[in-house]
Design a protein around this motif. Structure first.
Motif, mmCIF file in Angstrom:
data_model
loop_
_atom_site.group_PDB
_atom_site.id
_atom_site.type_symbol
_atom_site.label_atom_id
_atom_site.label_comp_id
_atom_site.label_asym_id
_atom_site.label_seq_id
_atom_site.Cartn_x
_atom_site.Cartn_y
_atom_site.Cartn_z
ATOM 1 N N SER A 183 -8.541 -4.359 -3.875
ATOM 2 C CA SER A 183 -8.290 -3.027 -2.975
ATOM 3 C C SER A 183 -7.394 -2.013 -3.656
ATOM 4 O O SER A 183 -7.362 -0.875 -3.358
ATOM 5 C CB SER A 183 -8.127 -3.419 -1.401
ATOM 6 O OG SER A 183 -7.041 -4.356 -1.665
ATOM 7 N N THR B 251 -8.495 -0.162 -6.812
ATOM 8 C CA THR B 251 -9.485 0.725 -6.531
ATOM 9 C C THR B 251 -8.676 2.135 -6.002
ATOM 10 O O THR B 251 -9.141 3.206 -6.582
ATOM 11 C CB THR B 251 -10.665 0.200 -5.203
ATOM 12 O OG1 THR B 251 -11.092 -0.943 -5.894
ATOM 13 C CG2 THR B 251 -11.391 1.456 -4.861
ATOM 14 N N SER B 252 -7.762 1.862 -5.309
ATOM 15 C CA SER B 252 -6.864 3.106 -4.990
ATOM 16 C C SER B 252 -6.088 3.749 -6.268
ATOM 17 O O SER B 252 -5.997 4.652 -6.358
ATOM 18 C CB SER B 252 -5.928 2.892 -3.731
ATOM 19 O OG SER B 252 -6.696 2.339 -2.472
ATOM 20 N N ASP C 216 0.700 -1.253 -0.164
ATOM 21 C CA ASP C 216 0.019 0.144 -0.131
ATOM 22 C C ASP C 216 0.917 1.376 0.143
ATOM 23 O O ASP C 216 0.313 2.268 -0.393
ATOM 24 C CB ASP C 216 -0.939 0.059 1.423
ATOM 25 C CG ASP C 216 -2.089 -1.076 1.172
ATOM 26 O OD1 ASP C 216 -2.235 -1.577 -0.111
ATOM 27 O OD2 ASP C 216 -2.649 -1.323 1.810
ATOM 28 N N LEU D 289 1.029 3.750 -2.895
ATOM 29 C CA LEU D 289 -0.303 4.321 -3.425
ATOM 30 C C LEU D 289 -0.051 5.861 -3.257
ATOM 31 O O LEU D 289 -0.864 6.457 -2.599
ATOM 32 C CB LEU D 289 -1.665 3.921 -2.866
ATOM 33 C CG LEU D 289 -1.893 2.511 -3.204
ATOM 34 C CD1 LEU D 289 -3.000 1.944 -2.232
ATOM 35 C CD2 LEU D 289 -2.224 2.391 -4.606
ATOM 36 N N GLU D 290 1.082 6.391 -4.007
ATOM 37 C CA GLU D 290 1.290 7.791 -4.221
ATOM 38 C C GLU D 290 1.573 8.079 -5.647
ATOM 39 O O GLU D 290 1.922 7.132 -6.212
ATOM 40 C CB GLU D 290 2.567 8.105 -3.213
ATOM 41 C CG GLU D 290 2.442 7.989 -1.690
ATOM 42 C CD GLU D 290 1.555 8.957 -0.997
ATOM 43 O OE1 GLU D 290 0.989 10.055 -1.798
ATOM 44 O OE2 GLU D 290 1.001 9.012 0.209
ATOM 45 N N HIS E 256 -8.137 5.532 -8.269
ATOM 46 C CA HIS E 256 -8.553 7.162 -7.872
ATOM 47 C C HIS E 256 -7.202 7.832 -8.160
ATOM 48 O O HIS E 256 -7.665 9.276 -8.289
ATOM 49 C CB HIS E 256 -8.845 6.893 -6.385
ATOM 50 C CG HIS E 256 -10.202 6.562 -6.045
ATOM 51 N ND1 HIS E 256 -11.180 6.914 -6.592
ATOM 52 C CD2 HIS E 256 -10.654 5.440 -5.090
ATOM 53 C CE1 HIS E 256 -12.395 6.233 -6.140
ATOM 54 N NE2 HIS E 256 -11.614 5.560 -5.278
ATOM 55 N N LEU E 257 -6.298 7.484 -8.232
ATOM 56 C CA LEU E 257 -4.941 8.224 -8.702
ATOM 57 C C LEU E 257 -4.867 8.184 -10.105
ATOM 58 O O LEU E 257 -3.820 8.636 -10.471
ATOM 59 C CB LEU E 257 -3.741 7.586 -8.145
ATOM 60 C CG LEU E 257 -3.829 7.574 -6.412
ATOM 61 C CD1 LEU E 257 -2.471 6.770 -5.963
ATOM 62 C CD2 LEU E 257 -3.558 9.027 -5.779
#
Length: 395
Positions: free
Chosen positions: A156, A159-160, A136, A139-140, A163-164
């Protein structure tokens, strides 16, 4: 290469030619290619998952190597491909703790930068089947802005990533989809290869897939196959490869698979789908066989070898029908090292795989295993290995 093998003429080749020669010799592009199906073709996609030849590659990093201190954590921003797995070695009681200790140093360095963070080079990320949550930290935006290929994808994580605004081209083994999971409309607009598992409860299948060419689907026993047919009515016309794995009840497709997928070249469907003659001009040339066997309880004699096989591979039609439809290659579902051994988990059940390969050859078709190796080439390779082993024992 020994110097004696280099001719005087080759010593004077331009540097550009030497560079091309060396690149071909030491670099296999599939492993670091973000779109291997498009670049190399479906028959060679398994090389994309073979990490063995790249353990020392500067473009490849594993989290376990960083946790053990074998690779500096500072190498992560330069890595083209990263593999995430929980380290279970005897030196680590908790696989994530050693990595997080190293990771904190990298994060402290990034937080101390006053100017804009430099984007990472990361293009391919692979997760082990047991997804470690340590992934995780990626996720940047500056870490995954170049991400194009994700393997063993946890829903999961994706999904993140969606969004990015990440737009991958290769999504392999997308799993653990919750019933309420919905694909963002534009998230898959660049995807050329998609592999995912469907369970009975999932609500919506993605339909905005303008670039999709290679589709692999694993169905649970309770997923209604009618939903797959409806999906193909929307996206089937653009597909070049379609693998659909999972047991379904016997049925006739209407429309036919050839109407649903008029551009398909390589196909795998359950043998329970009734075979329909391929229409003239259709580009299909390869069938991948599903691993479904029936025990030969009636003791039918094999027409190829005259013996009784304990198990018979299920086919959707006689081989003569495949050949008459223009099928040139039949691809099996495993390596020859296992295909010609006892089947169905019992030592007394031997399948008819080798006999089918002989029949295919007689009908002018190639019969290959899952890595596109023919049985004849496999036998030759085993003989060569045996010869080398005997020479080694004698020396």
């Amino acid at each position: 290469m020994p110097s004696s093998a280099i001719s005087p003429t080759s010593m004077h080749l331009p540097p550009e030619i030497w560079q091309n020669i060396l690149e071909e010799a030491i670099y296999v592009p599939q492993f670091l290619d973000v779109d291997p199906m498009e670049s190399c073709g479906p028959p060679y996609h398994l090389q994309y998952f073979d990490r063995g030849a790249y353990w020392a590659s500067s473009g490849y990093a594993t989290i376990c190597d960083i946790a053990h201190g074998n690779v500096p954590v500072e190498a992560l921003p330069c890595a083209l491909r990263i593999y995430f797995s929980n380290c279970r070695c005897k030196d680590s009681s908790n696989g994530s703790k050693p990595f997080r200790k190293h990771l904190s140093r990298l994060l402290d360095h990034e937080s101390a930068q006053d100017d804009a963070l430099t984007p990472w080079k990361l293009r391919i990320v692979e997760f082990s089947p047991s997804y470690p949550p340590i992934g995780d930290f990626l996720l940047e935006m500056h870490r995954i802005s170049n991400l194009k290929s994700v393997i063993n994808v946890p829903a999961s994580f994706m999904t993140s990533a969606f969004h990015l605004k990440v737009q991958p081209s290769f999504l392999w083994a997308l799993y653990r989809l919750p019933e309420t999971f919905v694909f963002p409309v534009s998230a898959l607009s660049m995807v050329t290869t998609l592999s995912l598992s469907f369970y009975a409860g999932i609500n919506a299948l993605p339909t905005h897939l303008p670039a999709l060419r290679y589709l692999h689907v694993m169905l649970s026993p309770f997923f209604p196959f009618e939903r797959v047919v409806d999906w193909l009515k929307v996206i089937g016309k653009q597909l070049r490869t379609f693998y659909c794995l999972g047991r379904i009840r016997e049925r006739q497709l209407s429309p036919t698979i050839w109407e649903l997928c008029p551009s398909i070249e390589i196909l795998q469907l359950s043998p329970r789908i009734f075979w329909v003659q391929v229409p003239r001009g259709h580009p299909i040339h390869t069938l991948r066989l599903s691993p479904e066997f029936d025990e030969n309880e009636s003791n039918m004699v094999c027409p190829e070898c005259g013996l009784v096989h304990g198990a018979m591979l299920k086919l959707s039609a006689p081989m003569e029908d495949y050949a008459a439809s223009g099928i040139r290659t039949l691809a099996c579902f495993g390596p020859w090292s296992k295909l010609h051994t006892p089947m169905v988990g019992r030592a007394d059940l031997r399948g008819n795989i080798v006999c089918l390969s002989r029949q295919a050859r007689r009908l002018g078709m190639r019969f290959v295993d899952f890595s596109w190796v023919s049985f004849e080439d496999y036998v030759i390779s085993q003989l060569e290995i045996g010869q080398m082993t005997r020479r080694k024992d004698l020396s």
